[in-house]
Write a protein that holds these residues in place. Structure first.
Motif, PDB file in Angstrom:
ATOM      1  N   PHE A 143       0.860  -1.177   0.000  1.00 33.72           N
ATOM      2  CA  PHE A 143       0.000   0.000   0.000  1.00 33.72           C
ATOM      3  C   PHE A 143       0.898   1.229   0.000  1.00 33.72           C
ATOM      4  O   PHE A 143       1.695   1.443   0.920  1.00 33.72           O
ATOM      5  N   VAL A 144       0.764   2.035  -1.041  1.00 33.02           N
ATOM      6  CA  VAL A 144       1.581   3.243  -1.215  1.00 33.02           C
ATOM      7  C   VAL A 144       0.681   4.453  -0.974  1.00 33.02           C
ATOM      8  O   VAL A 144      -0.428   4.519  -1.521  1.00 33.02           O
ATOM      9  N   TYR A 145       1.145   5.407  -0.184  1.00 31.39           N
ATOM     10  CA  TYR A 145       0.306   6.559   0.146  1.00 31.39           C
ATOM     11  C   TYR A 145       1.168   7.804   0.338  1.00 31.39           C
ATOM     12  O   TYR A 145       2.371   7.724   0.630  1.00 31.39           O
ATOM     13  N   SER A 146       0.541   8.938   0.186  1.00 32.34           N
ATOM     14  CA  SER A 146       1.226  10.212   0.436  1.00 32.34           C
ATOM     15  C   SER A 146       0.184  11.320   0.547  1.00 32.34           C
ATOM     16  O   SER A 146      -0.913  11.219  -0.013  1.00 32.34           O
ATOM     17  N   GLN A 147       0.561  12.352   1.272  1.00 34.13           N
ATOM     18  CA  GLN A 147      -0.303  13.519   1.423  1.00 34.13           C
ATOM     19  C   GLN A 147       0.538  14.783   1.383  1.00 34.13           C
ATOM     20  O   GLN A 147       1.618  14.847   1.964  1.00 34.13           O
ATOM     21  N   ALA A 148       0.015  15.779   0.679  1.00 33.38           N
ATOM     22  CA  ALA A 148       0.660  17.094   0.616  1.00 33.38           C
ATOM     23  C   ALA A 148      -0.384  18.155   0.929  1.00 33.38           C
ATOM     24  O   ALA A 148      -1.469  18.164   0.332  1.00 33.38           O
ATOM     25  N   SER A 149      -0.077  19.044   1.866  1.00 33.07           N
ATOM     26  CA  SER A 149      -1.002  20.103   2.269  1.00 33.07           C
ATOM     27  C   SER A 149      -0.467  21.448   1.804  1.00 33.07           C
ATOM     28  O   SER A 149       0.733  21.726   1.921  1.00 33.07           O
ATOM     29  N   GLU A 157      -6.585  41.348  -6.803  1.00 36.50           N
ATOM     30  CA  GLU A 157      -7.065  41.944  -8.038  1.00 36.50           C
ATOM     31  C   GLU A 157      -7.234  40.859  -9.085  1.00 36.50           C
ATOM     32  O   GLU A 157      -6.339  40.056  -9.323  1.00 36.50           O
ATOM     33  N   ALA A 158      -8.391  40.830  -9.710  1.00 36.99           N
ATOM     34  CA  ALA A 158      -8.665  39.826 -10.724  1.00 36.99           C
ATOM     35  C   ALA A 158      -7.759  40.041 -11.917  1.00 36.99           C
ATOM     36  O   ALA A 158      -7.566  41.148 -12.403  1.00 36.99           O
ATOM     37  N   GLY A 159      -7.176  38.972 -12.398  1.00 36.43           N
ATOM     38  CA  GLY A 159      -6.327  39.039 -13.575  1.00 36.43           C
ATOM     39  C   GLY A 159      -4.919  39.494 -13.298  1.00 36.43           C
ATOM     40  O   GLY A 159      -4.102  39.527 -14.200  1.00 36.43           O
ATOM     41  N   ALA A 160      -4.585  39.875 -12.097  1.00 36.67           N
ATOM     42  CA  ALA A 160      -3.240  40.327 -11.783  1.00 36.67           C
ATOM     43  C   ALA A 160      -2.295  39.135 -11.775  1.00 36.67           C
ATOM     44  O   ALA A 160      -2.438  38.244 -10.951  1.00 36.67           O
ATOM     45  N   GLY A 161      -1.361  39.149 -12.716  1.00 37.87           N
ATOM     46  CA  GLY A 161      -0.382  38.072 -12.768  1.00 37.87           C
ATOM     47  C   GLY A 161      -0.926  36.789 -13.375  1.00 37.87           C
ATOM     48  O   GLY A 161      -0.255  35.767 -13.347  1.00 37.87           O
ATOM     49  N   GLY A 162      -2.136  36.789 -13.949  1.00 36.21           N
ATOM     50  CA  GLY A 162      -2.688  35.592 -14.565  1.00 36.21           C
ATOM     51  C   GLY A 162      -3.305  34.672 -13.528  1.00 36.21           C
ATOM     52  O   GLY A 162      -3.219  34.901 -12.327  1.00 36.21           O
ATOM     53  N   PRO A 163      -3.939  33.603 -13.996  1.00 39.00           N
ATOM     54  CA  PRO A 163      -4.591  32.666 -13.068  1.00 39.00           C
ATOM     55  C   PRO A 163      -3.554  31.924 -12.234  1.00 39.00           C
ATOM     56  O   PRO A 163      -2.444  31.645 -12.704  1.00 39.00           O
ATOM     57  N   PRO A 164      -3.877  31.592 -11.000  1.00 37.89           N
ATOM     58  CA  PRO A 164      -2.917  30.889 -10.136  1.00 37.89           C
ATOM     59  C   PRO A 164      -2.681  29.464 -10.623  1.00 37.89           C
ATOM     60  O   PRO A 164      -3.554  28.842 -11.237  1.00 37.89           O
ATOM     61  N   VAL A 165      -1.521  28.952 -10.334  1.00 41.10           N
ATOM     62  CA  VAL A 165      -1.183  27.579 -10.708  1.00 41.10           C
ATOM     63  C   VAL A 165      -1.792  26.632  -9.672  1.00 41.10           C
ATOM     64  O   VAL A 165      -1.572  26.805  -8.471  1.00 41.10           O
ATOM     65  N   PRO A 166      -2.532  25.638 -10.084  1.00 40.01           N
ATOM     66  CA  PRO A 166      -3.133  24.724  -9.109  1.00 40.01           C
ATOM     67  C   PRO A 166      -2.075  23.808  -8.508  1.00 40.01           C
ATOM     68  O   PRO A 166      -1.145  23.365  -9.196  1.00 40.01           O
ATOM     69  N   PRO A 167      -2.163  23.501  -7.229  1.00 39.65           N
ATOM     70  CA  PRO A 167      -1.196  22.587  -6.608  1.00 39.65           C
ATOM     71  C   PRO A 167      -1.388  21.164  -7.126  1.00 39.65           C
ATOM     72  O   PRO A 167      -2.512  20.724  -7.385  1.00 39.65           O
ATOM     73  N   SER A 168      -0.283  20.442  -7.263  1.00 38.69           N
ATOM     74  CA  SER A 168      -0.321  19.057  -7.729  1.00 38.69           C
ATOM     75  C   SER A 168       0.665  18.223  -6.917  1.00 38.69           C
ATOM     76  O   SER A 168       1.655  18.732  -6.382  1.00 38.69           O
ATOM     77  N   HIS A 169       0.369  16.935  -6.855  1.00 41.20           N
ATOM     78  CA  HIS A 169       1.214  16.003  -6.102  1.00 41.20           C
ATOM     79  C   HIS A 169       1.192  14.665  -6.842  1.00 41.20           C
ATOM     80  O   HIS A 169       0.134  14.211  -7.288  1.00 41.20           O
ATOM     81  N   ARG A 170       2.388  14.029  -6.953  1.00 39.76           N
ATOM     82  CA  ARG A 170       2.501  12.812  -7.747  1.00 39.76           C
ATOM     83  C   ARG A 170       3.482  11.846  -7.093  1.00 39.76           C
ATOM     84  O   ARG A 170       4.457  12.265  -6.452  1.00 39.76           O
ATOM     85  N   ILE A 171       3.222  10.538  -7.262  1.00 43.20           N
ATOM     86  CA  ILE A 171       4.153   9.500  -6.822  1.00 43.20           C
ATOM     87  C   ILE A 171       4.676   8.772  -8.052  1.00 43.20           C
ATOM     88  O   ILE A 171       3.889   8.270  -8.871  1.00 43.20           O
ATOM     89  N   TRP A 172       5.995   8.710  -8.164  1.00 43.95           N
ATOM     90  CA  TRP A 172       6.652   8.050  -9.296  1.00 43.95           C
ATOM     91  C   TRP A 172       7.209   6.693  -8.859  1.00 43.95           C
ATOM     92  O   TRP A 172       7.555   6.481  -7.697  1.00 43.95           O
ATOM     93  N   GLY A 243       4.625   7.266   2.551  1.00 39.42           N
ATOM     94  CA  GLY A 243       4.925   5.979   3.149  1.00 39.42           C
ATOM     95  C   GLY A 243       4.475   4.793   2.332  1.00 39.42           C
ATOM     96  O   GLY A 243       3.709   4.925   1.366  1.00 39.42           O
ATOM     97  N   VAL A 244       4.964   3.628   2.731  1.00 42.29           N
ATOM     98  CA  VAL A 244       4.633   2.354   2.102  1.00 42.29           C
ATOM     99  C   VAL A 244       4.615   1.288   3.181  1.00 42.29           C
ATOM    100  O   VAL A 244       5.439   1.323   4.101  1.00 42.29           O
ATOM    101  N   PHE A 245       3.680   0.331   3.076  1.00 38.41           N
ATOM    102  CA  PHE A 245       3.764  -0.839   3.959  1.00 38.41           C
ATOM    103  C   PHE A 245       3.293  -2.091   3.216  1.00 38.41           C
ATOM    104  O   PHE A 245       2.440  -2.038   2.329  1.00 38.41           O
ATOM    105  N   ALA A 246       3.912  -3.209   3.574  1.00 37.58           N
ATOM    106  CA  ALA A 246       3.637  -4.489   2.921  1.00 37.58           C
ATOM    107  C   ALA A 246       2.322  -5.056   3.405  1.00 37.58           C
ATOM    108  O   ALA A 246       1.965  -4.923   4.568  1.00 37.58           O
ATOM    109  N   LEU A 247       1.622  -5.737   2.519  1.00 37.58           N
ATOM    110  CA  LEU A 247       0.351  -6.378   2.836  1.00 37.58           C
ATOM    111  C   LEU A 247       0.543  -7.886   2.998  1.00 37.58           C
ATOM    112  O   LEU A 247       1.491  -8.444   2.475  1.00 37.58           O
TER     113      LEU A 247
END
Length: 247
Positions: A143-149, A157-172, A243-247
């Motif tokens: 079981f492979v798991y992870s969390q990012a907050s 101001e609307a439009g200042a600096g463009g739209p914000p970049v959405p947060p992303s999280h990935r496990i490779w 984290g990871v743990f064996a089943l």
């Protein structure tokens, strides 16, 4: 003086009286046997009912079984509904497990650093943390798991600096059997949605990305994470982990 001779009728009458007397004497004993037989039959019936009740009645659970089957409730003062707490409980019963705590210091590193010696981090079994990657000790189900907050600050101001970049999280995952890295789990969250309450010209959006699933892994496989918006990460106790743990 002549002797008295019993007539046949007298003899017959005497025998009948004797038999009648014997029958009257034996009648209390027969009555007692009947009573004892009835009591014995009632006792056998009662014993049979008790055995039937014991056989079909639900067996009481032991304390250990009750604790194993007890589901966590929202009102548990120990915080058992916290994913961080629950994952540590599950992994403590595994054959091998590793739980890492995330830290980030933009002055020292350009990536999210994982540690097994800080906070609630630990290693159990043959797992290794090598070059910020988890190395799988042997083939099997894991079981492979992870969390990012994140705490993302949105401009007032609307439009200042463009739209914000959405947060992303990935496990490779990198495996010799595959020959190249593959994405095991990934997620993206939207932030700075319209309609929020403004404060001092800026909005702070809190968001959490949690990933978790079961995979068939091979010995020597390497697992690591990739996260954007590192300056926006919340790395307080229990907020960002891997984290990871064996089943």
């Amino acid at each position: 003086m002549g002797g008295y001779a019993a007539a046949p009728a007298d003899l017959e009458l005497g025998i009948q009286e004797t038999v009648q007397a014997l029958g009257e004497k034996r009648s209390p004993a027969g009555w007692m046997w009947k009573v004892l037989g009835a009591v014995l039959a009632a006792a056998l019936c009662l014993g049979g009912l008790q055995l039937w009740a014991l056989y079909w009645a639900p067996r009481p659970q032991t304390t250990a079984q009750a604790e194993e089957r007890k589901a966590p409730t929202l009102g548990d003062p120990a915080g058992s509904t916290d994913p961080h707490h629950m994952l540590k409980q599950f992994s403590s019963n595994a054959k091998a497990a590793i739980h890492l705590v995330g830290t980030y210091d933009e002055d020292e590193s350009a990536q999210l650093e994982w540690s097994a010696s800080q906070g609630q981090g630990f290693t159990y079994g043959s797992f290794q943390l090598r070059q910020n990657r988890i190395v799988v000790p042997r083939g099997g189900l894991y079981f492979v798991y992870s969390q990012a907050s994140f705490r993302v600050t949105c401009g007032g101001e609307a439009g200042a600096g463009g739209p914000p970049v959405p947060p992303s999280h990935r496990i490779w995952r990198l495996s010799d059997s595959i020959g190249s890295k593959v994405s095991l789990l990934s997620a993206v969250r939207s932030v700075c949605q319209p309609g929020g309450a403004a404060g001092d010209g800026e909005l702070g959006w809190y968001n959490t990305i949690y990933l978790g699933a079961v995979f068939q892994l091979n010995r020597g496989d390497e697992l690591w994470t990739e996260t954007n918006l590192l300056p926006e990460l919340e790395t307080d106790e229990g907020k960002t982990f891997f984290g990871v743990f064996a089943l």
